[in-house]
Design an enzyme around this catalytic site. Structure first.
Site, PDB file in Angstrom:
ATOM      1  N   GLY A 223     -14.864  73.018  17.220  1.00 56.18           N
ATOM      2  CA  GLY A 223     -15.307  74.416  17.296  1.00 56.18           C
ATOM      3  C   GLY A 223     -16.805  74.526  17.094  1.00 56.18           C
ATOM      4  O   GLY A 223     -17.571  73.631  17.470  1.00 56.18           O
ATOM      5  N   ASN A 224     -17.224  75.637  16.492  1.00 58.26           N
ATOM      6  CA  ASN A 224     -18.660  75.897  16.268  1.00 58.26           C
ATOM      7  C   ASN A 224     -19.352  74.725  15.589  1.00 58.26           C
ATOM      8  O   ASN A 224     -20.406  74.272  16.030  1.00 58.26           O
ATOM      9  CB  ASN A 224     -18.824  77.131  15.369  1.00 58.26           C
ATOM     10  N   VAL A 225     -18.765  74.241  14.501  1.00 56.85           N
ATOM     11  CA  VAL A 225     -19.395  73.143  13.760  1.00 56.85           C
ATOM     12  C   VAL A 225     -19.066  71.799  14.413  1.00 56.85           C
ATOM     13  O   VAL A 225     -19.954  70.977  14.654  1.00 56.85           O
ATOM     14  CB  VAL A 225     -18.916  73.123  12.284  1.00 56.85           C
TER      15      VAL A 225
ATOM     16  N   LYS B 186     -16.391  87.076  -2.670  1.00 50.23           N
ATOM     17  CA  LYS B 186     -15.683  87.089  -1.395  1.00 50.23           C
ATOM     18  C   LYS B 186     -15.026  88.450  -1.243  1.00 50.23           C
ATOM     19  O   LYS B 186     -14.646  89.090  -2.230  1.00 50.23           O
ATOM     20  CB  LYS B 186     -14.604  86.001  -1.386  1.00 50.23           C
TER      21      LYS B 186
ATOM     22  N   GLY C 211     -11.210  68.879  15.311  1.00 52.29           N
ATOM     23  CA  GLY C 211     -11.705  70.245  15.469  1.00 52.29           C
ATOM     24  C   GLY C 211     -13.072  70.272  16.116  1.00 52.29           C
ATOM     25  O   GLY C 211     -14.058  69.805  15.534  1.00 52.29           O
TER      26      GLY C 211
HETATM   27  P1  NAD Z   1     -13.987  77.236  14.688  1.00 48.35           P
HETATM   28  O1  NAD Z   1     -12.868  78.189  14.611  1.00 48.35           O
HETATM   29  O2  NAD Z   1     -15.132  77.513  15.603  1.00 48.35           O
HETATM   30  O3  NAD Z   1     -13.449  75.771  15.065  1.00 48.35           O
HETATM   31  C1  NAD Z   1     -12.263  75.225  14.550  1.00 48.35           C
HETATM   32  C2  NAD Z   1     -11.725  74.279  15.616  1.00 48.35           C
HETATM   33  O4  NAD Z   1     -10.601  73.589  15.064  1.00 48.35           O
HETATM   34  C3  NAD Z   1     -11.246  75.011  16.876  1.00 48.35           C
HETATM   35  O5  NAD Z   1     -11.761  74.378  18.028  1.00 48.35           O
HETATM   36  C4  NAD Z   1      -9.733  74.887  16.786  1.00 48.35           C
HETATM   37  O6  NAD Z   1      -9.099  74.863  18.068  1.00 48.35           O
HETATM   38  C5  NAD Z   1      -9.595  73.558  16.052  1.00 48.35           C
HETATM   39  N1  NAD Z   1      -8.307  73.353  15.413  1.00 48.35           N
HETATM   40  C6  NAD Z   1      -7.527  74.258  14.778  1.00 48.35           C
HETATM   41  N2  NAD Z   1      -6.391  73.681  14.358  1.00 48.35           N
HETATM   42  C7  NAD Z   1      -6.457  72.378  14.719  1.00 48.35           C
HETATM   43  C8  NAD Z   1      -5.585  71.264  14.578  1.00 48.35           C
HETATM   44  N3  NAD Z   1      -4.387  71.375  13.980  1.00 48.35           N
HETATM   45  N4  NAD Z   1      -5.973  70.072  15.072  1.00 48.35           N
HETATM   46  C9  NAD Z   1      -7.164  69.947  15.712  1.00 48.35           C
HETATM   47  N5  NAD Z   1      -8.015  70.961  15.888  1.00 48.35           N
HETATM   48  C10 NAD Z   1      -7.671  72.165  15.388  1.00 48.35           C
HETATM   49  O7  NAD Z   1     -14.501  77.067  13.183  1.00 48.35           O
HETATM   50  P2  NAD Z   1     -15.892  76.509  12.681  1.00 48.35           P
HETATM   51  O8  NAD Z   1     -16.820  77.630  12.429  1.00 48.35           O
HETATM   52  O9  NAD Z   1     -16.318  75.371  13.550  1.00 48.35           O
HETATM   53  O10 NAD Z   1     -15.483  75.945  11.248  1.00 48.35           O
HETATM   54  C11 NAD Z   1     -14.718  74.759  11.133  1.00 48.35           C
HETATM   55  C12 NAD Z   1     -14.312  74.543   9.684  1.00 48.35           C
HETATM   56  O11 NAD Z   1     -15.484  74.439   8.877  1.00 48.35           O
HETATM   57  C13 NAD Z   1     -13.485  75.685   9.091  1.00 48.35           C
HETATM   58  O12 NAD Z   1     -12.587  75.146   8.156  1.00 48.35           O
HETATM   59  C14 NAD Z   1     -14.526  76.528   8.373  1.00 48.35           C
HETATM   60  O13 NAD Z   1     -13.953  77.262   7.317  1.00 48.35           O
HETATM   61  C15 NAD Z   1     -15.453  75.442   7.857  1.00 48.35           C
HETATM   62  N6  NAD Z   1     -16.822  75.911   7.626  1.00 48.35           N
HETATM   63  C16 NAD Z   1     -17.548  76.431   8.640  1.00 48.35           C
HETATM   64  C17 NAD Z   1     -18.845  76.849   8.412  1.00 48.35           C
HETATM   65  C18 NAD Z   1     -19.682  77.417   9.536  1.00 48.35           C
HETATM   66  O14 NAD Z   1     -20.923  77.527   9.360  1.00 48.35           O
HETATM   67  N7  NAD Z   1     -19.113  77.755  10.676  1.00 48.35           N
HETATM   68  C19 NAD Z   1     -19.426  76.734   7.126  1.00 48.35           C
HETATM   69  C20 NAD Z   1     -18.653  76.171   6.095  1.00 48.35           C
HETATM   70  C21 NAD Z   1     -17.348  75.764   6.362  1.00 48.35           C
END
Ligand code: NAD
Length: 362
Positions: free
Chosen positions: A175-177, A78, A173
């Protein structure tokens, strides 16, 4: 300093200071036993340099565990860039690209908090040891697919359901995932309750997917089958755990358990926990395989192993009456550090793979 490295079992740490761009960066390599270390580049403000170093070490170790259980030919690493008060992004990330390149491929960088495909594109002008550029598929697609498969396996274990029709998922949450996961769950016939601090995302899920919305602080107490944390880490803690009314926890967020103890408490409460670094490995599998020249069809095929590994962990947990979090850590450590070292670890944790039944784990 070296005590810290020993604690996280990180092999080497590299520092770079480049006055011309203002770059102050750290690359931590936990292991290259199974291949070059692969892990994201975090670009955030830190209170102190110690915190930045701690973050790099802890996260590098986590990547090793994730890679080894995903059975991909990568080690864990990392990087962190300490965010300067003012900076020229192009100069900063070109200098970081040079830094990555100097390590000759022992570390491959990727997106993490504070970086996106745009920064990876700049880095790619200076090194080929970079993934997640704008020329690639968004890894979140593969992460969401892996989490969906993991939820399906968890439901087979706990509800003996072959399909997700009628299964109630509380999703934190969008977001992307999270949003992509919600789409897949809805298509499979699941019922959704959702929460996000971003009202627009909640409205989208309600309008497009027929989800029920609750406020962010109410999602833990939803009476549901699956709680799926896809927002932030540390959400299973002393405050939230007593509120939970779910039978399973399966989501994408990294570091869902605030401490190891919370994994044990979930086990005691008979809540099946899908270890985060196992269920959310889809993005890492994509990054690794794409970097090594595989196409999306091969990557999707490999990603199916996530559910196989999860089923093995669930079965071992049941057979040995140990938390899934302990089973996963012990398995990763056995592969990383060798059976003789892990023997001691197992003894100290009381985990016994020789009594394994209901599935091959090691
Ligand atoms: P993202 O930033 O696109 O989405 C996160 C979402 O969570 C956002 O919509 C945000 O508004 C919401 N959020 C934040 N705080 C919150 C709360 N207190 N209550 C409710 N919602 C809340 O991130 P992502 O890429 O979708 O990733 C989500 C999680 O998965 C993260 O923890 C990330 O580390 C983990 N992750 C992501 C990937 C990936 O491929 N994107 C891979 C492995 C792990």
């Amino acid at each position: 300093m070296f005590d810290l490295l020993a604690q996280e079992q990180v092999r080497d740490v590299h520092f770079k200071y480049d006055p011309a761009s203002g770059l102050r960066a750290i690359i931590a390599i936990h292991s290259t036993k199974f291949g070059p270390a692969l892990g994201g580049c975090r670009f955030i403000s830190y209170d102190s340099e110690d915190r930045a170093l701690n973050d790099a070490l802890r996260l590098a170790r986590g990547m090793s565990y994730k890679a080894v259980l995903a059975k991909i030919p990568q080690g864990g690493g990392k990087s962190v860039i300490l965010k300067p008060a003012s900076y020229d992004p192009e100069k900063l990330f070109l200098a970081f690209g040079d830094f990555v390149n100097e390590l000759g491929g022992r570390y491959i960088t990727a997106i993490d908090s504070g970086t996106s495909a745009a920064e990876m594109d700049i880095i790619a002008r200076r090194t080929r040891h970079v993934t997640s550029t704008s020329y690639e598929t968004n890894p979140s697609d593969f992460t969401a697919e892996g989490v969906f498969a993991g939820i399906t396996v968890a439901c087979q274990q706990v509800l003996a359901n072959e399909s997700l029709t009628g299964v109630h998922v509380a999703l934190q949450g969008l977001g992307n995932v999270g949003f992509q996961l919600a789409q897949r769950l809805r298509k499979a016939g699941a019922t959704l309750t959702v929460a996000d601090i971003d009202e627009n995302r909640v409205r989208q899920a309600v309008d497009q997917l027929g989800a029920q919305a609750v406020s962010a602080d109410k999602i833990y107490a939803v009476d549901c089958d699956v709680f799926s944390p896809c927002g932030l880490g540390g959400v299973i803690n002393d405050q939230t755990l007593p509120q939970l009314k779910c039978k399973m926890i399966a989501g994408s967020a990294n570091n869902q358990l605030l401490t190891e103890e919370h994994g044990k408490l979930l086990h005691q409460r008979n809540i099946l926990y899908a270890p985060d670094y196992v269920i959310n490995a889809g993005g890492l599998i994509y990054a690794s395989m794409h970097h090594n020249g595989f196409d999306n069809h091969d990557i999707a095929h490999k990603s199916q192993e996530i559910s196989v590994t999860l089923a093995e962990i669930f079965n071992a947990s049941k057979a040995q009456e140990k938390p899934t979090s302990v089973i996963a850590d012990t398995l990763a450590e056995a592969r990383l550090f060798g059976l003789s070292n892990s023997e001691n670890k197992r003894r100290s944790q009381g985990v016994d793979f020789s009594r394994r039944s209901g599935g091959e784990v090691a």
